[in-house]
Enzyme design. Structure first.
Site, PDB file in Angstrom:
ATOM      1  N   LEU A 125       0.844  -1.197   0.000  1.00 29.87           N
ATOM      2  CA  LEU A 125       0.000   0.000   0.000  1.00 29.87           C
ATOM      3  C   LEU A 125       0.882   1.250   0.000  1.00 29.87           C
ATOM      4  O   LEU A 125       0.699   2.163  -0.800  1.00 29.87           O
ATOM      5  CB  LEU A 125      -0.903  -0.012   1.249  1.00 29.87           C
ATOM      6  N   PRO A 128       6.689   5.882  -1.484  1.00 32.95           N
ATOM      7  CA  PRO A 128       7.663   6.782  -0.847  1.00 32.95           C
ATOM      8  C   PRO A 128       7.014   8.070  -0.306  1.00 32.95           C
ATOM      9  O   PRO A 128       7.403   8.561   0.737  1.00 32.95           O
ATOM     10  CB  PRO A 128       8.646   7.074  -1.975  1.00 32.95           C
ATOM     11  N   GLU A 371       1.615  -0.684   9.920  1.00 28.37           N
ATOM     12  CA  GLU A 371       0.155  -0.880   9.870  1.00 28.37           C
ATOM     13  C   GLU A 371      -0.591   0.249  10.593  1.00 28.37           C
ATOM     14  O   GLU A 371      -1.641   0.034  11.213  1.00 28.37           O
ATOM     15  CB  GLU A 371      -0.222  -2.275  10.376  1.00 28.37           C
ATOM     16  N   THR A 373       0.657   4.213  12.390  1.00 24.52           N
ATOM     17  CA  THR A 373       1.380   4.677  13.583  1.00 24.52           C
ATOM     18  C   THR A 373       0.417   4.857  14.767  1.00 24.52           C
ATOM     19  O   THR A 373      -0.808   4.898  14.584  1.00 24.52           O
ATOM     20  CB  THR A 373       2.033   6.048  13.307  1.00 24.52           C
ATOM     21  N   GLU A 375      -0.098   7.552  16.215  1.00 24.25           N
ATOM     22  CA  GLU A 375      -0.827   8.800  15.959  1.00 24.25           C
ATOM     23  C   GLU A 375      -2.049   8.523  15.083  1.00 24.25           C
ATOM     24  O   GLU A 375      -3.139   9.070  15.323  1.00 24.25           O
ATOM     25  CB  GLU A 375       0.102   9.822  15.271  1.00 24.25           C
TER      26      GLU A 375
HETATM   27  N1  CAA Z   1     -13.021   0.040   6.664  1.00 29.94           N
HETATM   28  C1  CAA Z   1     -13.712   0.315   5.532  1.00 29.94           C
HETATM   29  N2  CAA Z   1     -13.737   1.546   4.953  1.00 29.94           N
HETATM   30  C2  CAA Z   1     -13.027   2.519   5.562  1.00 29.94           C
HETATM   31  C3  CAA Z   1     -12.282   2.302   6.736  1.00 29.94           C
HETATM   32  C4  CAA Z   1     -12.305   0.991   7.293  1.00 29.94           C
HETATM   33  N3  CAA Z   1     -11.626   0.712   8.417  1.00 29.94           N
HETATM   34  N4  CAA Z   1     -11.670   3.454   7.100  1.00 29.94           N
HETATM   35  C5  CAA Z   1     -12.020   4.384   6.181  1.00 29.94           C
HETATM   36  N5  CAA Z   1     -12.852   3.806   5.258  1.00 29.94           N
HETATM   37  C6  CAA Z   1     -13.468   4.467   4.104  1.00 29.94           C
HETATM   38  C7  CAA Z   1     -14.245   5.700   4.535  1.00 29.94           C
HETATM   39  O1  CAA Z   1     -15.563   5.373   4.882  1.00 29.94           O
HETATM   40  C8  CAA Z   1     -14.173   6.558   3.280  1.00 29.94           C
HETATM   41  O2  CAA Z   1     -15.136   6.090   2.362  1.00 29.94           O
HETATM   42  P1  CAA Z   1     -15.855   7.083   1.296  1.00 29.94           P
HETATM   43  O3  CAA Z   1     -14.980   7.126   0.099  1.00 29.94           O
HETATM   44  O4  CAA Z   1     -17.151   6.404   1.000  1.00 29.94           O
HETATM   45  O5  CAA Z   1     -16.000   8.421   1.944  1.00 29.94           O
HETATM   46  C9  CAA Z   1     -12.801   6.230   2.714  1.00 29.94           C
HETATM   47  O6  CAA Z   1     -12.437   4.950   3.259  1.00 29.94           O
HETATM   48  C10 CAA Z   1     -11.752   7.241   3.091  1.00 29.94           C
HETATM   49  O7  CAA Z   1     -11.696   7.337   4.480  1.00 29.94           O
HETATM   50  P2  CAA Z   1     -11.107   8.606   5.213  1.00 29.94           P
HETATM   51  O8  CAA Z   1     -11.736   9.835   4.644  1.00 29.94           O
HETATM   52  O9  CAA Z   1     -11.204   8.372   6.678  1.00 29.94           O
HETATM   53  O10 CAA Z   1      -9.595   8.577   4.693  1.00 29.94           O
HETATM   54  P3  CAA Z   1      -8.365   9.476   5.090  1.00 29.94           P
HETATM   55  O11 CAA Z   1      -7.674   9.875   3.854  1.00 29.94           O
HETATM   56  O12 CAA Z   1      -8.762  10.533   6.076  1.00 29.94           O
HETATM   57  O13 CAA Z   1      -7.374   8.407   5.806  1.00 29.94           O
HETATM   58  C11 CAA Z   1      -6.519   7.068   7.560  1.00 29.94           C
HETATM   59  C12 CAA Z   1      -7.732   7.653   6.860  1.00 29.94           C
HETATM   60  C13 CAA Z   1      -7.078   6.350   8.769  1.00 29.94           C
HETATM   61  C14 CAA Z   1      -5.517   8.112   7.998  1.00 29.94           C
HETATM   62  C15 CAA Z   1      -5.816   6.055   6.607  1.00 29.94           C
HETATM   63  O14 CAA Z   1      -5.186   6.737   5.535  1.00 29.94           O
HETATM   64  C16 CAA Z   1      -4.796   5.190   7.323  1.00 29.94           C
HETATM   65  O15 CAA Z   1      -5.164   4.202   7.954  1.00 29.94           O
HETATM   66  N6  CAA Z   1      -3.490   5.539   7.225  1.00 29.94           N
HETATM   67  C17 CAA Z   1      -2.433   4.648   7.708  1.00 29.94           C
HETATM   68  C18 CAA Z   1      -2.024   3.695   6.634  1.00 29.94           C
HETATM   69  C19 CAA Z   1      -1.339   2.477   7.162  1.00 29.94           C
HETATM   70  O16 CAA Z   1      -1.706   1.902   8.170  1.00 29.94           O
HETATM   71  N7  CAA Z   1      -0.356   1.999   6.426  1.00 29.94           N
HETATM   72  C20 CAA Z   1       0.346   0.800   6.737  1.00 29.94           C
HETATM   73  C21 CAA Z   1       0.565  -0.005   5.494  1.00 29.94           C
HETATM   74  S1  CAA Z   1       1.007  -1.700   5.669  1.00 29.94           S
HETATM   75  C22 CAA Z   1       2.483  -1.735   6.482  1.00 29.94           C
HETATM   76  O17 CAA Z   1       2.644  -1.100   7.454  1.00 29.94           O
HETATM   77  C23 CAA Z   1       3.618  -2.564   6.016  1.00 29.94           C
HETATM   78  C24 CAA Z   1       3.465  -3.992   6.200  1.00 29.94           C
HETATM   79  O18 CAA Z   1       3.578  -4.707   5.219  1.00 29.94           O
HETATM   80  C25 CAA Z   1       3.301  -4.612   7.549  1.00 29.94           C
END
Ligand code: CAA
Length: 389
Positions: A125, A128, A371, A373, A375
């Site tokens: 996902l 950079p 997955e 932070t 924050e």
């Molecule tokens: N389940 C289903 N849908 C969801 C959801 C969930 N948990 N959370 C949000 N959505 C939906 C919302 O309802 C919204 O839908 P609409 O388009 O219908 O409006 C859409 O998704 C967008 O939601 P937000 O407006 O809340 O999105 P945002 O841009 O404000 O971001 C965020 C929300 C929580 C900050 C999100 O971007 C996030 O979780 N960021 C962190 C990312 C992350 O955890 N990355 C880790 C990647 S994996 C990894 O770490 C490496 C590895 O391999 C282990």
């Protein structure tokens, strides 16, 4: 309300515990030191059913429930957090989304080999420029004129198990004009041996050094439309739903690390003497141990509660975002705090590579970062609680 484990859950926990002690404990320190991927033990984890523990038998797994998955990740992480994350990513970040949104053909093609442990799966996902702001995806997926395939271009970073995976779920923009931007994101499954796929730099990491992490480049990578998961533009929501599941795995990993650091501290408090008595007799050490124990048990309740919420969701479809984020936030911060205190209790020996406590400390840190932070977890929890954005 019954807070004790069933006989079946105790059996799974004990099985994971003895597997980890017998197979993983002897190699954990060496793999941490060399950063080599533990192919042999991962293969054995597959044979034992851990790589697809929650996946139905029809798709190569062993069909257990979420609490079984959590107990196994916890026990394995208690011995080595690298093996814990390899198992968690395979089960949650890869298999879970495909099982919930995939077609029958996709499940047969991708889930079956990954859940059985024959090959490894990964999830890409992050890019950079987009870590926490996951919707800011620049990888593009352009549909061919005849509509039969997409051509993917872009870079993914921090892909756990990326260097060893056969299949990786990737998120790309199929509609760069979409507003908001996340509604243009779709999900595909890429096969790493196909033309156009290349592995980028492997990350040299502070902790979980035996789990392999890398950048991934897709250059004119051709993906049949049949590899897309869900509808076009639904990829971001799928990604978020999958992270709800994945965060419970990381919470269980953090719980395991915290327990390992605590048990080492207990033993040291009994064995080490200073000023003519066991250091566990000093009130300042007792306070640390008591606080460690309380935070670990509170984490356990949140993690198991999240597992039960995810299990319930299989029949109700209710989102368990809140339970998952609370478990991830609290367990990861507990792991970091407990590992820090464990070093303090061990004094100079805690700082030495002769004991595994410094490894627990380095491994714990990532649980507050990947997955989502701490924050981000706080933001998710506060948004859900207040209804405000
Ligand atoms: N389940 C289903 N849908 C969801 C959801 C969930 N948990 N959370 C949000 N959505 C939906 C919302 O309802 C919204 O839908 P609409 O388009 O219908 O409006 C859409 O998704 C967008 O939601 P937000 O407006 O809340 O999105 P945002 O841009 O404000 O971001 C965020 C929300 C929580 C900050 C999100 O971007 C996030 O979780 N960021 C962190 C990312 C992350 O955890 N990355 C880790 C990647 S994996 C990894 O770490 C490496 C590895 O391999 C282990």
């Amino acid at each position: 309300m019954n807070l004790s484990l069933s006989d079946e859950h105790r059996m799974i926990r004990d099985m994971a515990r003895s597997f980890a002690q017998k197979e993983i404990a002897p190699i954990a320190a060496r793999c941490d030191e060399t950063g080599e991927f533990p192919y042999q033990t991962v293969e054995k984890m597959g044979q034992q059913g851990f790589m697809g523990i929650e996946v139905p038998e029809a798709y190569g797994g062993v069909g257990m429930d979420t609490l079984s998955y959590v107990l196994a990740v916890e026990e394995i992480s208690k011995v080595d957090a690298s093996h814990g994350v390899i198992m968690s990513v395979n089960n949650s970040l890869f298999c879970y989304g495909l099982l919930h949104h995939g077609t029958e053909e996709q499940k047969q093609e991708y889930v079956t080999p990954v859940a059985s442990g024959a090959v490894v799966g990964a999830y890409a996902l992050t890019e950079p420029q987009s870590g926490s702001d996951a919707g800011n995806i620049r990888m593009t997926a352009v549909r061919s004129a005849d509509g039969s395939h997409y051509v993917l271009n872009g870079t993914k970073s921090w892909v756990t198990s990326g260097p060893v995976a056969r299949y990786i779920v990737v998120f790309a923009q199929t509609d760069s004009d979409a507003s908001p931007r996340h509604r243009g994101v779709s999900e595909d499954t890429a096969a790493t041996e196909r033309a156009g796929f290349s592995q980028g730099k492997v990350e040299p990491k502070l902790g979980i050094r035996a789990s392999a992490t890398c950048e991934v480049h897709l250059e004119d990578y051709v993906c049949p439309v049949g590899s897309r998961l869900g509808a076009e533009g639904e990829g971001f929501k799928i990604a978020m739903g999958v992270l709800d599941a994945g965060r419970i795995g990381i919470a269980a990993q953090a719980l395991g690390i915290a327990e390992a650091a605590y048990e080492a501290s207990l033993q040291y408090a009994r064995d080490r003497e200073a000023f003519g008595q066991q250091i566990g007799q000093f009130q300042m050490i007792q306070q640390k141990l008591a606080d460690m124990k309380c935070r670990i048990e509170a984490s356990r309740l949140l993690v198991y509660q999240a597992a039960l919420a995810k299990e319930e969701a299989k029949t109700t479809g209710r989102r368990y975002t809140l339970e998952s984020s609370m478990a991830k936030l609290y367990a990861s911060e507990t792991a970091m705090w407990v590992a820090t205190e464990a070093i303090q209790i061990h004094g100079g020996m805690g700082y030495s590579k002769e004991l595994p406590v410094e490894r627990y400390f380095r491994d714990a840190k990532v649980t507050e970062i990947y997955e989502g932070t701490s924050e981000i977890q706080r933001m998710v929890i506060a948004r859900l609680e207040t209804g405000l954005r």
